[in-house]
Scaffold this motif. Structure first.
Motif, short mmCIF file in Angstrom:
data_model
loop_
_atom_site.label_atom_id
_atom_site.label_comp_id
_atom_site.label_asym_id
_atom_site.label_seq_id
_atom_site.Cartn_x
_atom_site.Cartn_y
_atom_site.Cartn_z
N TRP A 1 0.83 -1.20 0.00
CA TRP A 1 0.00 0.00 0.00
C TRP A 1 0.86 1.25 0.00
N TYR A 2 0.27 2.30 -0.52
CA TYR A 2 0.91 3.61 -0.61
C TYR A 2 0.65 4.40 0.66
N ILE B 1 13.06 5.39 -12.83
CA ILE B 1 12.85 6.83 -12.63
C ILE B 1 13.41 7.24 -11.27
N ALA B 2 13.09 6.46 -10.23
CA ALA B 2 13.59 6.77 -8.88
C ALA B 2 15.11 6.74 -8.84
N ALA B 3 15.72 5.75 -9.52
CA ALA B 3 17.18 5.60 -9.51
C ALA B 3 17.86 6.70 -10.31
N ALA B 4 17.13 7.37 -11.17
CA ALA B 4 17.70 8.48 -11.96
C ALA B 4 17.72 9.78 -11.17
N THR B 5 17.09 9.79 -10.00
CA THR B 5 17.07 10.98 -9.16
C THR B 5 18.43 11.13 -8.49
N PHE C 1 7.68 4.90 -4.07
CA PHE C 1 7.49 4.72 -5.51
C PHE C 1 7.05 3.30 -5.80
N LYS C 2 6.38 3.13 -6.95
CA LYS C 2 6.00 1.79 -7.39
C LYS C 2 7.25 1.09 -7.92
N TRP D 1 5.00 -1.39 -3.54
CA TRP D 1 5.35 -0.02 -3.17
C TRP D 1 6.65 -0.05 -2.39
N CYS D 2 7.58 0.78 -2.76
CA CYS D 2 8.90 0.82 -2.14
C CYS D 2 9.03 2.12 -1.34
#
Length: 143
Positions: free
Chosen positions: A26-27, A82-86, A75-76, A102-103
């Motif tokens: 869950w988020y 996308i998250a790792a590109a931050t 993040f999903k 959900w991570c």
């Protein structure tokens, strides 16, 4: 203060710095401080051996608040690239504990020098701040 129950060995892996992502079904929109509670169940303790084969399972508190952290992002799992590109989160690209769906990304993790016995709950739950009076938090270190 908000708290999250996590089964062992995962609560231990988080408060020792080996696990920086908690996976949930869950988020949550919550960001900020979060207490970490080790659930009472020992159903997943054997999974320790999957991460550290050839070792024995160290003593791990259960049924207690064991640490705290800052929840900085959610993040999903399919959004991992996308998250790792931050900037600053490149480590997410190959972190072994990114499983989802959900991570939850955890930072500033600290363990309690002495766990505080407390009954866990599902989802996020409130813990009275006065429960932490006199508690000593120690920065996480890898196992």
């Amino acid at each position: 203060m908000l708290c999250l129950s996590i089964l062992q060995p995962y609560a231990h892996l988080i408060v020792t710095g080996a696990k920086r992502v908690e996976n949930r079904r869950w988020y949550t929109g919550h960001r900020g401080r979060l207490l970490l509670h080790a659930g009472k169940s020992d159903a997943r303790l054997g999974e320790w051996l999957e991460y550290y084969p050839g070792t024995s399972i160290p003593p791990m508190p259960r049924g207690a608040i064991v640490g705290g952290c800052r929840l900085v992002g959610v993040f999903k799992v399919d959004e991992r690239p996308i998250a790792a590109a931050t900037p600053g989160y490149e480590w997410l690209a190959d972190h072994e504990h990114v499983e989802g769906p959900w991570c939850w990304v955890l930072e500033a993790v600290h363990r309690l020098a002495e766990p505080i016995p407390y009954r866990g709950q599902q989802r996020l739950f409130d813990v009275p701040v006065d429960m932490l009076e006199g508690a000593k938090f120690v920065p996480a270190k890898e196992v």
